[in-house]
Design a protein around this motif. Structure first.
Motif, PDB file in Angstrom:
ATOM      1  N   VAL A   1       0.692  -1.211  -0.005  1.00 48.96           N
ATOM      2  CA  VAL A   1      -0.080   0.067  -0.020  1.00 48.96           C
ATOM      3  C   VAL A   1       0.754   1.302  -0.063  1.00 48.96           C
ATOM      4  N   PRO A   2       0.783   2.110  -0.891  1.00 49.91           N
ATOM      5  CA  PRO A   2       1.421   3.345  -1.069  1.00 49.91           C
ATOM      6  C   PRO A   2       0.992   4.466   0.057  1.00 49.91           C
ATOM      7  N   ALA A   3       1.872   5.147   0.719  1.00 46.62           N
ATOM      8  CA  ALA A   3       1.336   6.208   1.807  1.00 46.62           C
ATOM      9  C   ALA A   3       2.207   7.415   1.452  1.00 46.62           C
ATOM     10  N   THR A   4       1.683   8.351   1.473  1.00 49.69           N
ATOM     11  CA  THR A   4       2.423   9.514   1.096  1.00 49.69           C
ATOM     12  C   THR A   4       3.341  10.156   2.214  1.00 49.69           C
ATOM     13  N   SER A   5       4.704  10.476   2.067  1.00 43.16           N
ATOM     14  CA  SER A   5       5.455  10.665   3.066  1.00 43.16           C
ATOM     15  C   SER A   5       5.946  11.983   2.959  1.00 43.16           C
ATOM     16  N   GLN A   6       5.807  12.413   1.821  1.00 32.66           N
ATOM     17  CA  GLN A   6       6.341  13.837   1.636  1.00 32.66           C
ATOM     18  C   GLN A   6       5.820  14.470   0.188  1.00 32.66           C
ATOM     19  N   LEU A   7       5.136  15.537   0.282  1.00 38.37           N
ATOM     20  CA  LEU A   7       4.328  16.212  -0.957  1.00 38.37           C
ATOM     21  C   LEU A   7       4.900  17.709  -1.214  1.00 38.37           C
ATOM     22  N   THR A   8       5.321  18.019  -2.250  1.00 39.60           N
ATOM     23  CA  THR A   8       5.570  19.324  -2.606  1.00 39.60           C
ATOM     24  C   THR A   8       4.927  19.867  -3.887  1.00 39.60           C
ATOM     25  N   VAL A   9       4.260  20.959  -3.684  1.00 39.89           N
ATOM     26  CA  VAL A   9       3.400  21.413  -4.894  1.00 39.89           C
ATOM     27  C   VAL A   9       3.725  22.978  -5.134  1.00 39.89           C
ATOM     28  N   THR A  10       4.045  23.009  -6.386  1.00 42.08           N
ATOM     29  CA  THR A  10       4.579  24.326  -7.192  1.00 42.08           C
ATOM     30  C   THR A  10       3.245  24.676  -7.865  1.00 42.08           C
ATOM     31  N   TYR A  11       2.745  25.877  -7.444  1.00 39.85           N
ATOM     32  CA  TYR A  11       1.667  26.546  -8.136  1.00 39.85           C
ATOM     33  C   TYR A  11       2.347  27.539  -9.037  1.00 39.85           C
ATOM     34  N   LEU A  12       1.624  27.294 -10.322  1.00 42.29           N
ATOM     35  CA  LEU A  12       2.477  27.791 -11.589  1.00 42.29           C
ATOM     36  C   LEU A  12       1.239  29.130 -11.995  1.00 42.29           C
ATOM     37  N   ARG A  13      -0.152  28.737 -11.895  1.00 42.14           N
ATOM     38  CA  ARG A  13      -1.014  29.831 -12.278  1.00 42.14           C
ATOM     39  C   ARG A  13      -2.352  29.391 -11.746  1.00 42.14           C
ATOM     40  N   PRO A  14      -2.958  30.421 -11.764  1.00 43.87           N
ATOM     41  CA  PRO A  14      -4.442  30.103 -10.924  1.00 43.87           C
ATOM     42  C   PRO A  14      -5.156  29.190 -11.723  1.00 43.87           C
ATOM     43  N   GLY A  15      -5.906  28.128 -11.365  1.00 41.53           N
ATOM     44  CA  GLY A  15      -6.786  27.356 -11.924  1.00 41.53           C
ATOM     45  C   GLY A  15      -8.347  28.126 -12.007  1.00 41.53           C
ATOM     46  N   GLU A  16      -8.957  27.747 -13.020  1.00 37.52           N
ATOM     47  CA  GLU A  16     -10.321  28.163 -13.084  1.00 37.52           C
ATOM     48  C   GLU A  16     -11.474  27.222 -13.361  1.00 37.52           C
ATOM     49  N   PRO A  17     -12.731  27.836 -13.069  1.00 39.13           N
ATOM     50  CA  PRO A  17     -13.756  26.835 -13.561  1.00 39.13           C
ATOM     51  C   PRO A  17     -13.656  26.000 -14.818  1.00 39.13           C
ATOM     52  N   GLY A  18     -13.922  24.765 -14.821  1.00 37.49           N
ATOM     53  CA  GLY A  18     -13.840  24.101 -16.236  1.00 37.49           C
ATOM     54  C   GLY A  18     -12.910  22.855 -16.005  1.00 37.49           C
ATOM     55  N   PRO A  19     -12.720  21.844 -17.034  1.00 39.01           N
ATOM     56  CA  PRO A  19     -12.039  20.679 -17.065  1.00 39.01           C
ATOM     57  C   PRO A  19     -10.619  20.944 -16.753  1.00 39.01           C
TER      58      PRO A  19
END
Length: 128
Positions: free
Chosen positions: A69-87
Motif C-alpha cells: 500500500v503506498p502512503a504519502t510521506s512527503q509532498l511538494t506542490v508548486t503552483y504555477l498559475r490560478p486554476g479556473e472553473p472548467g475541466p
C-alpha cells in the motif's frame, strides 16, 4: 485499481475520476466547479494538492503487488498559475520505484496551460 474511474476517498468525493492508469502512470480528470474555488475565485490550493497526491498515488498503485500500500510521506506542490472553473487533467508518474520508497511527479494542466507541478515520496507499506 478501479476499472470504473472511481478513485475513492476524499478525491472521489470532490469529483476526481481516473481516466487511465498503467505502467507507473495515472491520469485524473476533474471538473473545477464553484465549490472548489477560494475567496479569490480561483481553484483552491488544497484541491490541487489533493489531485496531485491522488494521481501520484494511483500511479504508484500500478506498480504494487498484493498487500503493498503506498502512503504519502512527503509532498511538494508548486503552483504555477490560478486554476479556473472548467475541466483539467492531472498526470502522475513514478520517477523511481524502490523497495520501500518511491519518487513521483505530477503535472496539472487546464486548457493546455500548466497550473501546478508536484513531487512526492511515497512509502510502500506491507499490509499482508
Amino acid at each position: 485499481m478501479a476499472d470504473d474511474g472511481d478513485v475513492g476517498g476524499f478525491a472521489g468525493r470532490i469529483g476526481a475520476r481516473l481516466d487511465e492508469g498503467e505502467d507507473g502512470t495515472a491520469t485524473l480528470v476533474f471538473e473545477v466547479r464553484d465549490e472548489h474555488l477560494n475567496p479569490a475565485g480561483t481553484l483552491h490550493g488544497g484541491v490541487v494538492a489533493t489531485l496531485v497526491d491522488t494521481a501520484m498515488g494511483q500511479a504508484v498503485r500500478t506498480t504494487t503487488e498484493d498487500g503493498e500500500v503506498p502512503a504519502t510521506s512527503q509532498l511538494t506542490v508548486t503552483y504555477l498559475r490560478p486554476g479556473e472553473p472548467g475541466p483539467l487533467q492531472v498526470r502522475g508518474r513514478v520517477r523511481t520505484r524502490g523497495r520501500h520508497l518511491t519518487i513521483c511527479e505530477a503535472d496539472v494542466e487546464q486548457d493546455g496551460r500548466s497550473v501546478a507541478h508536484a513531487v512526492a515520496t511515497f512509502a510502500i507499506l506491507d499490509r499482508r
